[in-house]
Motif scaffolding. Structure first.
Motif, PDB file in Angstrom:
ATOM      1  N   TYR A  90       0.888  -1.331  -0.057  1.00  0.00           N
ATOM      2  CA  TYR A  90       0.040   0.021   0.051  1.00  0.00           C
ATOM      3  C   TYR A  90       0.865   1.372  -0.104  1.00  0.00           C
ATOM      4  O   TYR A  90       0.427   2.129  -0.770  1.00  0.00           O
ATOM      5  CB  TYR A  90      -0.969  -0.089   1.151  1.00  0.00           C
ATOM      6  CG  TYR A  90      -1.554   1.170   1.515  1.00  0.00           C
ATOM      7  CD1 TYR A  90      -2.935   1.300   0.462  1.00  0.00           C
ATOM      8  CD2 TYR A  90      -1.430   2.046   2.636  1.00  0.00           C
ATOM      9  CE1 TYR A  90      -3.527   2.682   0.676  1.00  0.00           C
ATOM     10  CE2 TYR A  90      -2.238   3.035   2.690  1.00  0.00           C
ATOM     11  CZ  TYR A  90      -3.405   3.604   1.792  1.00  0.00           C
ATOM     12  OH  TYR A  90      -4.012   4.505   1.896  1.00  0.00           O
ATOM     13  N   LEU A  91       1.993   1.158   0.888  1.00  0.00           N
ATOM     14  CA  LEU A  91       2.743   2.542   0.959  1.00  0.00           C
ATOM     15  C   LEU A  91       3.328   2.639  -0.463  1.00  0.00           C
ATOM     16  O   LEU A  91       3.858   3.695  -0.820  1.00  0.00           O
ATOM     17  CB  LEU A  91       3.639   2.128   2.059  1.00  0.00           C
ATOM     18  CG  LEU A  91       4.804   3.363   2.081  1.00  0.00           C
ATOM     19  CD1 LEU A  91       4.048   4.472   2.688  1.00  0.00           C
ATOM     20  CD2 LEU A  91       5.839   2.914   3.322  1.00  0.00           C
ATOM     21  N   GLU A  92       3.923   1.574  -1.203  1.00  0.00           N
ATOM     22  CA  GLU A  92       4.598   1.623  -2.460  1.00  0.00           C
ATOM     23  C   GLU A  92       3.522   2.185  -3.497  1.00  0.00           C
ATOM     24  O   GLU A  92       3.974   2.927  -4.290  1.00  0.00           O
ATOM     25  CB  GLU A  92       5.062   0.238  -2.841  1.00  0.00           C
ATOM     26  CG  GLU A  92       5.771   0.232  -4.043  1.00  0.00           C
ATOM     27  CD  GLU A  92       6.283  -1.290  -4.674  1.00  0.00           C
ATOM     28  OE1 GLU A  92       7.257  -1.426  -4.954  1.00  0.00           O
ATOM     29  OE2 GLU A  92       5.419  -2.250  -4.140  1.00  0.00           O
ATOM     30  N   LYS A  93       2.140   1.867  -3.251  1.00  0.00           N
ATOM     31  CA  LYS A  93       1.202   2.441  -4.287  1.00  0.00           C
ATOM     32  C   LYS A  93       1.426   4.130  -4.083  1.00  0.00           C
ATOM     33  O   LYS A  93       1.265   4.706  -5.271  1.00  0.00           O
ATOM     34  CB  LYS A  93       0.142   1.467  -4.064  1.00  0.00           C
ATOM     35  CG  LYS A  93      -1.160   1.932  -5.040  1.00  0.00           C
ATOM     36  CD  LYS A  93      -2.378   1.373  -4.921  1.00  0.00           C
ATOM     37  CE  LYS A  93      -3.138   1.777  -3.608  1.00  0.00           C
ATOM     38  NZ  LYS A  93      -4.506   1.265  -3.477  1.00  0.00           N
ATOM     39  N   LEU A  94       1.300   4.328  -2.804  1.00  0.00           N
ATOM     40  CA  LEU A  94       1.014   5.481  -2.661  1.00  0.00           C
ATOM     41  C   LEU A  94       2.504   6.409  -2.980  1.00  0.00           C
ATOM     42  O   LEU A  94       2.220   7.538  -3.485  1.00  0.00           O
ATOM     43  CB  LEU A  94       0.910   5.831  -1.145  1.00  0.00           C
ATOM     44  CG  LEU A  94      -0.378   5.396  -0.511  1.00  0.00           C
ATOM     45  CD1 LEU A  94      -0.428   5.756   1.125  1.00  0.00           C
ATOM     46  CD2 LEU A  94      -1.593   6.227  -1.122  1.00  0.00           C
ATOM     47  N   PHE A  95       3.636   5.763  -3.090  1.00  0.00           N
ATOM     48  CA  PHE A  95       4.709   6.518  -3.352  1.00  0.00           C
ATOM     49  C   PHE A  95       5.035   6.493  -4.801  1.00  0.00           C
ATOM     50  O   PHE A  95       5.531   7.514  -5.309  1.00  0.00           O
ATOM     51  CB  PHE A  95       6.021   5.857  -3.118  1.00  0.00           C
ATOM     52  CG  PHE A  95       6.162   6.017  -1.387  1.00  0.00           C
ATOM     53  CD1 PHE A  95       5.750   7.070  -0.855  1.00  0.00           C
ATOM     54  CD2 PHE A  95       7.011   4.914  -0.812  1.00  0.00           C
ATOM     55  CE1 PHE A  95       6.202   7.339   0.601  1.00  0.00           C
ATOM     56  CE2 PHE A  95       7.482   5.182   0.366  1.00  0.00           C
ATOM     57  CZ  PHE A  95       6.817   6.413   1.143  1.00  0.00           C
ATOM     58  N   ALA A  96       4.014   6.121  -5.681  1.00  0.00           N
ATOM     59  CA  ALA A  96       4.085   6.084  -7.157  1.00  0.00           C
ATOM     60  C   ALA A  96       3.649   7.568  -7.592  1.00  0.00           C
ATOM     61  O   ALA A  96       3.745   8.130  -8.651  1.00  0.00           O
ATOM     62  CB  ALA A  96       2.939   4.956  -7.854  1.00  0.00           C
ATOM     63  N   GLU A  97       3.098   8.312  -6.599  1.00  0.00           N
ATOM     64  CA  GLU A  97       2.496   9.598  -6.906  1.00  0.00           C
ATOM     65  C   GLU A  97       3.474  10.648  -6.340  1.00  0.00           C
ATOM     66  O   GLU A  97       3.378  11.827  -6.487  1.00  0.00           O
ATOM     67  CB  GLU A  97       1.315   9.964  -6.200  1.00  0.00           C
ATOM     68  CG  GLU A  97       0.192   8.772  -6.949  1.00  0.00           C
ATOM     69  CD  GLU A  97      -0.118   8.814  -8.233  1.00  0.00           C
ATOM     70  OE1 GLU A  97      -0.185  10.074  -8.879  1.00  0.00           O
ATOM     71  OE2 GLU A  97      -0.591   7.652  -8.849  1.00  0.00           O
ATOM     72  N   VAL A  98       4.708  10.253  -5.769  1.00  0.00           N
ATOM     73  CA  VAL A  98       5.698  11.078  -5.522  1.00  0.00           C
ATOM     74  C   VAL A  98       6.865  10.997  -6.079  1.00  0.00           C
ATOM     75  O   VAL A  98       7.481  10.100  -6.610  1.00  0.00           O
ATOM     76  CB  VAL A  98       6.212  10.695  -3.746  1.00  0.00           C
ATOM     77  CG1 VAL A  98       6.969  11.581  -3.114  1.00  0.00           C
ATOM     78  CG2 VAL A  98       4.777  10.788  -2.864  1.00  0.00           C
TER      79      VAL A  98
END
Length: 413
Positions: A328-336
């Motif tokens: 989940y955290l990795e998915k969120l980092f895709a936008e950073v």
């Protein structure tokens, strides 16, 4: 549903065990508690630690020296309370496991036994990004034996951040006496292929040991089944036992009870005859033979408390939640706009994502902004790596959302 509401919904469905821990309060930001991602450096305190440590301290007050044999948890056999849970956590036999000393001290004591160089076989393989203490330890061991060029540092391929197993195996030549790698690399979060490297290293004639500081309490381990020669780990990271707390060691049963050289002390001799005060040691056929000194009870107490939590929940259950949180955290980092240098394959990583940052901020400067402006605690490795560990025991999906949102805002300027 907003991204924050989605994170809250995920927490309701997959809550973890946060209620067992004391969560620091946030200095700034919208939320009362911090979003804590530095458990790979120092885990949070279990709520039970304070009361259980005070119980052990009260035995001293009430019993004095008689606390060695009396009270709720007598001190003389106290270390045995930790042996079973520690062994189960790493997939070992109780006879192969002992909680003692600190990590680097244990590595030195184990290398006394397992680094036995000869003129033709004397090299030590470590990863180039090994934790500095490991580098210092193996260099000093090699120099102690008279070798100045023994240490071989394994580097990733050009343009890559993580070691490939095949590249490790290629270095297993006839001169290698010892392979000593981190089970999970502290910088990148890469989970090494412990069974494959162990098998290949031993087939090549080397002894294979592991520093499991970032692996124990993070990923499932089967040290006995994998045939690892020896291993050592600390307990203040994922094991949540407090700063500088006691470490542990593993020695495979095939090495127990033999004449392998060791340093010895009072606690190296068998417990049944210890108080005969004999001038010669009678070491047991167990990892206890590598003990030296009287165990520090009040340092063991928080380790025991933490190990009981892992014993009750189980590392497999924690690993499953860890995979969900980290994905989940990795998915969120895709936008950073940051580069994740941890392997994308979940099988090749633990509960850590390492980010290489760009722009004008150093990793330390970025971590300070996250903490003091957003209440997000991450771990910096200068100059440009930020490490975040969503620990399955106490981290939440909302914590992950907060970290990604804060990073996106700071990086946007």
């Amino acid at each position: 549903m907003s991204p924050e509401a989605e994170a809250r919904a995920l927490d309701a469905a997959d809550p973890g065990y946060r209620e067992l821990f004391d969560i620091p309060t946030a200095p700034e930001g919208r939320y009362r508690e911090v979003a804590y991602f530095a458990g790979n450096s120092l885990g949070l305190r279990p709520k039970a630690t304070r009361s259980e440590l005070l119980e052990d301290l009260d035995s001293w007050a009430a019993l004095g020296v008689e606390g060695h044999l009396e009270g709720k948890r007598p001190w003389l056999p106290y270390h045995e309370l930790l042996t079973g849970p520690a062994a189960r956590l790493v997939g070992a036999l109780p006879s192969e496991t002992v909680v003692m000393n600190s990590l680097t001290v244990n590595l030195h004591l184990l290398m006394v036994s397992f680094y036995r160089p000869t003129a033709s076989r004397y090299r030590i393989l470590i990863e180039d990004s090994a934790f500095p203490s490991d580098s210092y330890a193996v260099q000093s061991q090699a120099r102690f034996h008279g070798y100045d060029d023994a240490v071989v540092r394994l580097k990733p391929r050009p343009g890559e951040d993580c070691l490939r197993t095949a590249d490790v195996l290629e270095q297993l030549g006839d001169e290698v006496a010892l392979v000593l790698l981190g089970g999970v690399n502290y910088l990148t979060g890469e989970l090494m292929d412990i069974p494959a490297i162990t098998k290949a290293g031993q087939a090549a004639g080397a002894v294979v040991g592991w520093d499991l500081a970032h692996a124990v309490g993070n990923v499932p381990l089967e040290l006995h089944e994998w045939g690892v020669d020896f291993a050592a780990w600390c307990s203040y990271k994922y094991l949540n036992s407090g700063p500088g707390s006691l470490a542990a060691a593993f020695v495979h049963e095939r090495h127990l009870g033999g004449d392998r050289p060791r340093f010895e002390g009072w606690w190296s001799t068998e417990a049944s005859t210890r108080f005969e005060m004999a001038p010669e040691s009678r070491p047991p056929a167990s990892a206890d033979a590598w003990q030296i000194s009287n165990p520090p009870i009040f340092s063991m107490s928080p380790v025991r408390t933490s190990l009981e939590i892992f014993d009750r929940i189980g590392i497999s259950t924690l690993r499953e939640r860890s995979l969900r949180l980290t994905a989940y955290l990795e998915k969120l980092f895709a936008e950073v706009p940051l580069q994740v240098i941890t392997p994308t394959d979940p099988v090749r990583r633990g509960a850590q994502l390492s980010l290489r940052i760009g722009g004008p901020l150093t990793a330390g400067e970025l971590s300070k902004r996250l903490r003091f402006e957003y209440g997000v605690i991450a771990d910096a490795r200068e100059p440009d790596v930020l490490r975040l560990a969503p620990v399955p025991l106490y981290s939440t999906y909302h914590d992950c959302w907060r970290a990604a949102a804060a990073l996106a805002e700071v990086m946007a300027g």
